[in-house]
Design a protein around this motif. Structure first.
Motif, PDB file in Angstrom:
ATOM      1  N   HIS A 355       0.299   4.140   7.756  1.00 20.68           N
ATOM      2  CA  HIS A 355       1.155   5.408   7.857  1.00 20.68           C
ATOM      3  C   HIS A 355       1.966   5.921   6.589  1.00 20.68           C
ATOM      4  N   ASN A 356       2.988   5.304   6.193  1.00 19.63           N
ATOM      5  CA  ASN A 356       3.782   5.908   5.287  1.00 19.63           C
ATOM      6  C   ASN A 356       4.883   4.651   4.530  1.00 19.63           C
ATOM      7  N   GLN A 357       5.524   4.965   3.721  1.00 18.66           N
ATOM      8  CA  GLN A 357       6.515   3.825   3.161  1.00 18.66           C
ATOM      9  C   GLN A 357       7.455   3.316   4.407  1.00 18.66           C
ATOM     10  N   ASP A 358       8.058   4.513   5.024  1.00 11.80           N
ATOM     11  CA  ASP A 358       8.905   4.067   6.125  1.00 11.80           C
ATOM     12  C   ASP A 358       8.530   3.209   7.060  1.00 11.80           C
ATOM     13  N   PHE A 359       7.280   3.489   7.602  1.00 10.72           N
ATOM     14  CA  PHE A 359       6.506   2.618   8.434  1.00 10.72           C
ATOM     15  C   PHE A 359       6.527   0.958   7.949  1.00 10.72           C
ATOM     16  N   ILE A 360       5.995   1.063   6.700  1.00  6.73           N
ATOM     17  CA  ILE A 360       5.863  -0.276   6.166  1.00  6.73           C
ATOM     18  C   ILE A 360       7.287  -1.199   5.755  1.00  6.73           C
ATOM     19  N   ALA A 361       8.102  -0.249   5.481  1.00  9.60           N
ATOM     20  CA  ALA A 361       9.643  -0.831   5.326  1.00  9.60           C
ATOM     21  C   ALA A 361      10.139  -1.367   6.616  1.00  9.60           C
ATOM     22  N   GLU A 362       9.869  -0.429   7.737  1.00  7.85           N
ATOM     23  CA  GLU A 362      10.578  -0.754   9.030  1.00  7.85           C
ATOM     24  C   GLU A 362       9.952  -1.965   9.629  1.00  7.85           C
ATOM     25  N   LYS A 363       8.668  -2.278   9.471  1.00  7.11           N
ATOM     26  CA  LYS A 363       8.105  -3.557   9.984  1.00  7.11           C
ATOM     27  C   LYS A 363       8.134  -4.451   8.839  1.00  7.11           C
ATOM     28  N   ASP A 364       8.406  -4.238   7.834  1.00  7.72           N
ATOM     29  CA  ASP A 364       8.557  -5.173   6.617  1.00  7.72           C
ATOM     30  C   ASP A 364       7.327  -5.950   6.510  1.00  7.72           C
ATOM     31  N   ILE A 365       6.177  -4.922   6.289  1.00 12.44           N
ATOM     32  CA  ILE A 365       4.716  -5.323   6.100  1.00 12.44           C
ATOM     33  C   ILE A 365       4.511  -5.755   4.647  1.00 12.44           C
ATOM     34  N   ARG A 366       3.896  -6.997   4.442  1.00 14.66           N
ATOM     35  CA  ARG A 366       3.711  -7.478   2.992  1.00 14.66           C
ATOM     36  C   ARG A 366       2.120  -7.873   3.053  1.00 14.66           C
ATOM     37  N   VAL A 367       1.707  -7.788   1.860  1.00 17.72           N
ATOM     38  CA  VAL A 367       0.162  -8.418   1.690  1.00 17.72           C
ATOM     39  C   VAL A 367       0.294  -9.723   1.719  1.00 17.72           C
ATOM     40  N   GLY A 368      -0.610 -10.288   2.763  1.00 16.40           N
ATOM     41  CA  GLY A 368      -0.600 -11.783   2.951  1.00 16.40           C
ATOM     42  C   GLY A 368      -0.153 -12.059   4.361  1.00 16.40           C
ATOM     43  N   ASP A 369       0.583 -11.031   5.019  1.00 15.10           N
ATOM     44  CA  ASP A 369       1.316 -11.468   6.157  1.00 15.10           C
ATOM     45  C   ASP A 369       0.224 -11.785   7.342  1.00 15.10           C
ATOM     46  N   THR A 370       0.758 -12.520   8.446  1.00 19.54           N
ATOM     47  CA  THR A 370       0.089 -12.503   9.416  1.00 19.54           C
ATOM     48  C   THR A 370       0.505 -11.565  10.801  1.00 19.54           C
ATOM     49  N   SER A 385       3.226  -5.877  15.321  1.00 16.49           N
ATOM     50  CA  SER A 385       4.297  -6.609  14.485  1.00 16.49           C
ATOM     51  C   SER A 385       3.752  -7.330  13.441  1.00 16.49           C
ATOM     52  N   VAL A 386       4.698  -8.004  12.735  1.00 16.48           N
ATOM     53  CA  VAL A 386       4.563  -8.963  11.736  1.00 16.48           C
ATOM     54  C   VAL A 386       4.891 -10.569  12.207  1.00 16.48           C
ATOM     55  N   VAL A 387       4.199 -11.177  12.136  1.00 15.46           N
ATOM     56  CA  VAL A 387       4.447 -12.587  12.723  1.00 15.46           C
ATOM     57  C   VAL A 387       5.116 -13.694  11.765  1.00 15.46           C
ATOM     58  N   ALA A 388       4.267 -13.656  10.481  1.00  9.75           N
ATOM     59  CA  ALA A 388       4.850 -14.281   9.526  1.00  9.75           C
ATOM     60  C   ALA A 388       4.738 -13.772   8.117  1.00  9.75           C
ATOM     61  N   HIS A 389       5.746 -14.017   7.025  1.00 15.00           N
ATOM     62  CA  HIS A 389       5.057 -13.802   5.741  1.00 15.00           C
ATOM     63  C   HIS A 389       4.579 -14.875   5.090  1.00 15.00           C
ATOM     64  N   GLU A 390       3.930 -14.687   3.923  1.00 14.12           N
ATOM     65  CA  GLU A 390       3.447 -15.717   3.144  1.00 14.12           C
ATOM     66  C   GLU A 390       4.621 -16.341   2.382  1.00 14.12           C
ATOM     67  N   PRO A 391       4.661 -17.581   1.912  1.00 15.08           N
ATOM     68  CA  PRO A 391       5.769 -18.121   1.058  1.00 15.08           C
ATOM     69  C   PRO A 391       5.550 -17.046  -0.401  1.00 15.08           C
ATOM     70  N   ASP A 392       6.847 -16.799  -0.961  1.00 17.12           N
ATOM     71  CA  ASP A 392       7.262 -15.911  -2.120  1.00 17.12           C
ATOM     72  C   ASP A 392       6.490 -14.481  -2.388  1.00 17.12           C
ATOM     73  N   SER A 393       6.213 -14.000  -0.810  1.00 16.48           N
ATOM     74  CA  SER A 393       5.668 -12.530  -0.867  1.00 16.48           C
ATOM     75  C   SER A 393       6.707 -11.641  -1.024  1.00 16.48           C
TER      76      SER A 393
END
Length: 659
Positions: A355-370, A385-393
């Motif tokens: 969707h957009n930057q707000d959606f990404i920020a709200e769910k804290d979506i990062r490359v490498g996420d589960t 939802s985001v289950v887990a971030h990769e280390p150092d993401s």
């Protein structure tokens, strides 16, 4: 040709075409190719044009849609279109079976898919389709007959002449049609429907049935509500009879003697969901015997002889591998997640919009996420939802330069979208060209998306200015473009050079500037050069403009790419001057609001008259409104005008004012 001969030929052609429609759309077994069908259809059209009084109700030409309606008439359902009680577990299905067996002995159940669309009733008299209506609240719906006529799988004439028949079905949009509609909406920068069910419901309730006809709706018919002229005792018997009459019935259904067989079939249907080509949201279990149904009866809300099993949305975990940025016609940057492929609702999923930057920020979506994915409406993948971030993401940010052209990306205050500001950005080209040539913009007849796509693919056009350098032989070489059609297109492009300035301003696709704002700019500054030279304060001072609109105009005309485009259009001979003349100023300083349907004038005609006489038209009523011009079916705007004491005009009174 005399009338009797024409009548006979029309009847024969109608019967032929209806037969081939049945073979193609309902039975999926065409007997002639598209060209032969088109020739039959054209021959019928010609005869009906010559003899309009001979057009019959079941003519295939009546499916194309007619003039827009002002409203939908109410329809009272003689036999209620009941809703079903929902079950969500095997235990609830067992309870349903226990209740049924407490009243009747050895029930036979029919299990069929529960289609996810819009429930309707179709009525036939003497074998001819006479009315179609929505379910509404089950007791009262809306008359959508003209829109129902546009659905190819609705027989306009039954295969048997029955005195009266009312059936119930589900109007739906196939996944293929939904994807095609979504693609068109994206190209036109329209907000797409969320899922096929919303698309079907929105399409069926269009006041202009020609829009409905363009949406390629379909229908499954699964119940006989009432009938005169047939005697039926079982549900599976009625489904067979409906198919014989020419209806499309559920493509599969199964008779089950025990509740365990029912549960097994419910699960089997659930596993088929993603492979059907249309959306289902559950399975329906019905007692087969109509006599047993009478004994079971209904509650105040649901029949006791049927139950719906609803499937929960399937959710699965996967990994976000990357984020891809796509650029739309208006320059909006849309992030799309690329995932490790998983199977959801029967299909492989590897992409989903973020969707957009707000959606990404709200769910804290990062490359490498589960992440957890599901299909909204069983078709559109979405991140839950985001289950887990990769280390150092690190948190993801949409880039500040366009990935297509490298131009600057801005995000205006109050907007979720980030935009590329380069009007000549290649990623925006096709969408920009479609808008540029559209009816309210440069109005280039014959320059539709299919032609424009070929021009772009063959590198004949890389800017709207290139349209004015096209040669007939280049156009003629395109697919489905002959000598006459190519010459007509070249002529239409040449004619567009004479358009009024406001059309050009609107065609440029300036963010926040619609047709009305383009007219205001054109009327105020009169030339494109004056717009280039105007300050943001001068633009904001135009009555009807705001600070955001003025800033958007100034930013657009400050771009070097805009100056380059306008220069090329000027060299091609495109008009850069306002042609709109005010005949007198009797409405100067007066704001009109139009509401309802006028007896003889369209809204655009009334608007043109008001503007020509120095007035302006607004979409909302306030204390500053000079007059409200009200027609039939006037709504809340008329009520607000009465509350504020704003003068209200009928069309007759308006006509007296402009004499």
């Amino acid at each position: 040709m005399d009338k009797d001969t024409a009548k006979q030929q029309i009847q024969e052609l109608t019967a032929q075409i209806n037969y081939h429609n049945q073979k193609y759309y309902v039975e999926d077994a065409p007997e002639i190719d598209d060209y032969e069908y088109d020739m039959l259809y054209r021959q019928l059209q010609q005869l009906e044009n010559e003899h309009p009084d001979l057009i019959v109700p079941d003519s295939p030409t009546q499916r194309v849609g007619g003039a827009p309606l002002n409203t939908f008439e109410k329809v009272e359902h003689t036999v209620p279109l009941e809703s079903l009680h929902d079950s969500f577990s095997e235990e609830e299905l067992v309870d349903f079976d226990r209740r049924v067996r407490g009243v009747v002995e050895e029930p036979l159940y029919i299990v069929e898919p529960k289609f996810d669309g819009l429930s309707v009733a179709l009525e036939y008299r003497d074998g001819l389709f006479v009315r179609g209506s929505t379910r509404g609240d089950g007791l009262v719906g809306e008359d959508v007959t003209e829109n129902i006529r546009t659905i190819r799988t609705v027989p306009l004439k039954l295969n048997r002449e029955i005195p009266f028949l009312e059936v119930r079905g589900e109007v739906y949009m196939s996944h293929e049609s939904f994807y095609m509609l979504a693609a068109r909406q994206e190209l036109n920068d329209e907000k797409p429907f969320k899922n096929p069910r919303n698309a079907a419901a929105g399409s069926l309730r269009q006041k202009d049935s020609r829009v409905t006809a363009s949406r390629t709706l379909d229908i499954f018919v699964f119940n006989i509500q009432q009938v005169n002229g047939m005697e039926l005792h079982y549900h599976d018997e009625s489904l067979h009879a409906l198919k014989e009459l020419g209806f499309t019935v559920p493509p599969f259904y199964k008779a089950c003697h025990t509740i365990q067989e029912v549960i097994e079939e419910v699960h089997r249907i659930g596993e088929l969901r993603g492979s059907l080509g249309y959306s289902i949201d559950g399975a329906v279990i019905k007692v087969n015997s109509f006599a047993q149904r009478e004994l079971l009866g209904s509650t105040s809300k649901f029949p006791k002889w049927a139950e719906a099993y609803k499937y929960p949305p399937e959710e699965k975990e996967t990994k976000l591998l990357d984020i891809e940025i796509n650029v739309g016609r208006t320059g909006v940057l849309t992030p799309t997640g690329l995932f490790e492929p998983i199977t959801l609702a029967g299909t492989t999923v590897s992409r989903a919009t973020l969707h957009n930057q707000d959606f990404i920020a709200e769910k804290d979506i990062r490359v490498g996420d589960t992440v957890v994915l599901r299909k909204a409406g069983e078709i559109i993948p979405e991140v839950v939802s985001v289950v887990a971030h990769e280390p150092d993401s690190e948190p993801y940010r949409i880039p500040e330069s366009c990935p297509s052209c490298g131009g600057p990306v801005v995000r205006e205050e109050g907007e979720a979208a980030a935009r590329c500001t380069n009007s000549e950005c290649p990623a925006q080209l096709l969408r920009h060209l479609i808008h540029f040539s559209s009816r309210d913009a440069m109005d280039i007849d014959g320059l539709g998306p299919a032609v424009l796509e070929q021009l772009v693919e063959q590198a004949l056009v890389s800017s709207p200015a290139d349209l004015y350098t096209l040669k007939q032989e280049q156009v003629e070489a395109l697919e489905r473009m002959g000598e006459k059609s190519s010459q007509n297109l070249i002529d239409a492009i040449a004619n567009s050079k004479e358009n009024d300035l406001y059309r050009l301003i609107y065609a440029l696709g300036i963010p926040h500037i619609g047709l009305k704002a383009a007219k205001l700019l054109s009327a105020h500054f009169r030339t494109i050069d004056a717009v280039f030279q105007a300050s943001e304060e001068e633009i904001a001072a135009i009555d009807g403009f705001g600070a955001i609109m003025a800033e958007s105009v100034r930013q657009y005309f400050d771009l070097s790419s805009t100056a380059h485009l306008i220069g090329r259009l000027r060299d091609a001979g495109v008009n850069m001057l306002s042609k709109t003349e005010v005949s007198d100023n009797r409405f100067a300083g007066k704001t009109f609001v139009l509401t309802g349907t006028l007896p003889t004038l369209t809204r655009s005609e009334a608007t043109a008259i008001i503007e020509k006489l120095g007035g302006k038209v607004s979409g909302s009523v306030s204390k500053k409104t000079g007059y409200v011009l009200a027609g039939e079916e006037a709504g809340s705007k008329l009520l607000k005008a009465q509350q504020l004491g704003v003068p209200i005009l009928s069309e007759d009174e308006f006509q007296q004012m402009i004499l």
